[in-house]
Design an enzyme around this catalytic site. Structure first.
Site: not given
Length: 263
Positions: A45, A157
């Site tokens: 991320s 993510d």
């Protein structure tokens, strides 16, 4: 005849954390100033963005300036009628300026980016091929961002399944440094449901991180960083310098690190 010492391979793992990921840039700058060159970077991320900047040879302080100058969130637009509220693909043009070749293979430092294959429900580590799409996939928070498509598979993510991807470093590095930007201070009350949900989510990912922290020789974790909202760009400089200061303190206090640099 004395044999020369083998140079230690030092790796760093960078957690996810939204805008708090700018903390990793402050940490990286502190280690650069200490004369440390990382042999491998692993991130998820926000950590994948900071890691990619470092791996491309971009000075961490310049990385902060890029965030401040481009105001990345300003370029993210709604993706109406889609599975996410926001289309993260609009960030591609900004990243293209800093990663013109768009290839893992052209980075100066080996980089591993962690993402979640949402179609199949498993964890994926990207280490070669297109770089920018891997960064976008790793940073694609489900429910907020529209999933990134790679070879007809949906990706989101990496922090969903692994917010502290230390695993790629375990067999490749002699010394591992961890950078986490989600520390929570104790609280005695919460007045907003949004704060409750954010705290619950961070507690969940921190539980996994704490289990993996044992694989790190040194962990940098600025206190209270998890209280900062995921998209609070106004705190960017504060985040950077708090993390930089915490890294400097850890460098000075860590006996194992002092032994490493003196070996």
């Amino acid at each position: 005849m004395n044999q020369p010492k083998t140079k230690k391979k030092i790796g760093i793992v960078l957690s996810g954390g939204g805008i708090r990921g700018i903390a990793h840039l402050g940490v990286l700058k502190a280690f650069m100033n200490a004369g440390i060159k990382f042999s491998h970077v692993s991130g998820t991320s926000a950590g994948s963005i900071a890691g990619a900047f470092y791996a491309a040879g971009i000075d961490p302080e310049e990385g902060l300036n890029i965030f401040m100058k481009t105001k990345l969130l300003r370029f993210i637009r709604p993706a109406l009628g889609s599975l996410g509220l926001i289309n993260i693909e609009n960030v591609r043009d900004i990243l293209q300026e800093y990663f013109p070749s768009d290839k893992f293979e052209d980075l100066k430092t080996p980089l591993t980016i962690c993402a979640t294959n949402f179609s199949e429900g498993n964890l994926v580590y990207f280490t070669k091929g297109p770089l920018i799409r891997s960064i976008l996939a790793s940073s694609c928070i489900p429910g907020i961002f529209k999933p990134i498509m790679i070879e007809n598979q949906m990706y989101v993510d990496g922090g969903i399944l692994n917010n502290f991807p230390v695993e790629p470093l375990l067999n490749n590095c002699d010394y591992i440094i961890g950078s986490s930007c989600n520390h929570l201070k104790p609280v005695d009350k919460i007045t907003k449901i949004s704060h409750l949900m954010q705290r619950a989510g961070i507690m969940s990912i921190n539980h996994d991180m704490e289990r993996k922290a044992k694989f790190c020789d040194l962990l940098i974790e600025p206190k209270g960083m998890g209280e900062i909202s995921t998209f609070d760009m106004k705190k960017a400089e504060t985040i950077y310098w708090l993390a930089h200061e915490e890294a400097l303190k850890s460098i000075q206090k860590s006996e194992s690190f002092q032994e490493l640099i003196n070996s």
